[in-house]
Design an enzyme around this catalytic site. Structure first.
Site, short mmCIF file in Angstrom:
data_model
loop_
_atom_site.label_atom_id
_atom_site.label_comp_id
_atom_site.label_asym_id
_atom_site.label_seq_id
_atom_site.Cartn_x
_atom_site.Cartn_y
_atom_site.Cartn_z
N TYR A 56 -8.45 2.00 -14.41
CA TYR A 56 -6.85 1.92 -14.83
C TYR A 56 -7.10 1.85 -16.35
O TYR A 56 -7.28 0.96 -17.04
CB TYR A 56 -5.95 0.63 -14.51
CG TYR A 56 -5.68 0.31 -12.95
CD1 TYR A 56 -6.11 1.60 -12.06
CD2 TYR A 56 -5.52 -0.62 -12.33
CE1 TYR A 56 -5.80 1.31 -10.63
CE2 TYR A 56 -5.10 -0.99 -11.02
CZ TYR A 56 -5.34 0.04 -10.06
OH TYR A 56 -5.15 -0.10 -8.94
N LEU A 206 7.26 -1.27 -3.22
CA LEU A 206 8.56 -0.62 -3.65
C LEU A 206 8.40 0.84 -3.90
O LEU A 206 9.03 1.71 -4.60
CB LEU A 206 9.19 -1.25 -5.00
CG LEU A 206 9.44 -2.83 -4.90
CD1 LEU A 206 9.82 -3.26 -6.25
CD2 LEU A 206 10.57 -2.77 -3.81
N ARG A 208 6.18 2.66 -5.63
CA ARG A 208 5.99 3.13 -6.78
C ARG A 208 7.46 3.02 -7.62
O ARG A 208 7.62 4.11 -8.24
CB ARG A 208 5.42 4.49 -6.97
CG ARG A 208 4.03 4.38 -6.23
CD ARG A 208 3.26 5.64 -6.12
NE ARG A 208 2.09 5.49 -5.50
CZ ARG A 208 0.87 4.95 -5.73
NH1 ARG A 208 0.66 4.42 -6.99
NH2 ARG A 208 -0.12 4.87 -4.91
N GLY A 209 8.53 2.36 -7.25
CA GLY A 209 9.88 2.22 -7.75
C GLY A 209 10.71 3.13 -6.95
O GLY A 209 12.06 2.89 -7.33
N SER A 212 13.10 0.78 -5.47
CA SER A 212 13.28 -0.42 -5.97
C SER A 212 14.92 -0.44 -6.42
O SER A 212 15.43 -1.88 -6.69
CB SER A 212 12.69 -0.33 -7.42
OG SER A 212 13.36 0.51 -8.36
#
Length: 332
Positions: A56, A206, A208-209, A212
């Site tokens: 990452y 979620l 990746r949003g 959300s």
């Protein structure tokens, strides 16, 4: 913060973990100071499980977590680290390396970047098709004996690989995507893990949003993963956001947010499932932690199912080129 045992052989961890990937550029720019403040807020709230990968931000995420832990009790955090993904200087993905000597090399760099003397849960990010999983897990098992690793996990692998790995050394958890709109594990993978006493750490809760309740069409720019993700593309994103609006009606009726009901749904699928939330900011973390107070009864679960039926999402969870390398996609 409640605790739960991570699988039959694993440690006690918080019922929600913090996924730190988004703090290192995978979803566009992030704020270093806010990221560290978010990690601190999570630890202060009783979150113990911090999830990262050595790839990452090419080590950026591990160094960030190391900085956040400086001056704190090391044992306040349980560090879950994925390794093995290969990247070039431009950030492109170049496959996976699960060779025993690579395992030892990756681990040495991870310990240095994090500034710790052991990793709580160490796991290959994906299956290396050229290396038997027994060899990779065996190498991590050697690191357990040497005291550098406490527990072994897996990530995005299917039932056969899970069984082969567990025959070499106890596996505490499988990290895999699981959400209202990514339910592929329910057919074979989840039953296999339950049979073997292996927990699930669920990422992408979620999506990746996307689910959300905050996402708006066209928000992904530049090197944000979502700019390439099929579910965020024109023609798919509209259908997926319609599911979110249906879920919002259920959440509104219960007096909670869309994100909270989506996280609570994952947690409600079993005490052996620990949702990882990818909050990059303290306000989003606070919202996610509020999901602990959400209790879903049979009527709630039925309403959620009507709003977001299984397999209702448009588009795959990864681009086709990445799915082709995922052992977990060969089985449900």
């Amino acid at each position: 913060m409640q605790k739960v045992s991570l699988g039959e052989s694993g440690p006690e961890v918080s019922v929600i973990g913090l996924g730190c990937m988004g703090m290192s550029g995978m979803y566009g720019p992030s704020d270093r100071a806010e990221s560290i403040a978010t990690i601190h807020a999570a630890l202060d709230a009783g979150v113990t499980l911090l999830d990262t990968g050595d790839f990452y931000g090419m080590g950026h995420n591990e160094m960030l977590i190391g900085e956040a832990l400086r001056g704190r009790d090391r044992d306040q955090a349980q560090l879950s680290v994925k390794f093995g993904a290969l990247r070039d200087a431009a950030g492109a993905w170049m496959g996976y390396d699960g060779r025993p000597q690579a395992v030892r090399n990756f681990l040495a760099y991870t310990l240095q970047r994090l500034g710790v003397d052991h990793i709580d849960i160490y796991r290959p990010a994906r299956l290396d098709p050229d290396v038997p999983i027994e060899d990779t897990v065996g190498a991590i098992a050697d690191m357990v004996k040497a005291g550098y690793v406490r527990h072994i996990g897996l990530s995005e692998v299917g039932p056969e690989t899970i069984r082969r790995a567990a025959a070499v050394h106890p596996i505490v958890d499988l990290q895999i995507e699981y959400s209202l709109i990514s339910r592929g594990i329910e057919a074979e993978i989840l039953p296999t893990c339950r049979e073997l006493g292996i927990g699930i750490t669920a990422y992408g809760v979620l999506s990746r949003g996307l689910i959300s309740g905050h996402w708006q069409k066209g928000a992904a720019k530049g090197r944000d993963f979502r700019a390439m993700s099929p579910r965020f593309q024109e023609g798919n994103v509209e259908q997926n956001l319609a599911l979110v609006e249906a879920l919002r009606r259920v959440a509104d009726a219960k007096g909670v947010t869309v994100a909270q009901i989506a996280i609570a749904w994952v947690a409600a699928q079993g005490a052996d499932i620990v949702p990882l939330v990818g909050a990059r900011r303290r306000d989003r973390l606070a919202e996610a932690l509020g999901s602990q107070a959400v209790r879903l009864d049979a009527d709630d679960l039925a309403a959620i199912e009507r709003a977001v039926p299984k397999d209702a999402a448009a588009g795959a969870r990864y681009p086709e080129a990445q799915l082709a390398h995922m052992d977990s996609e060969r089985h449900g």
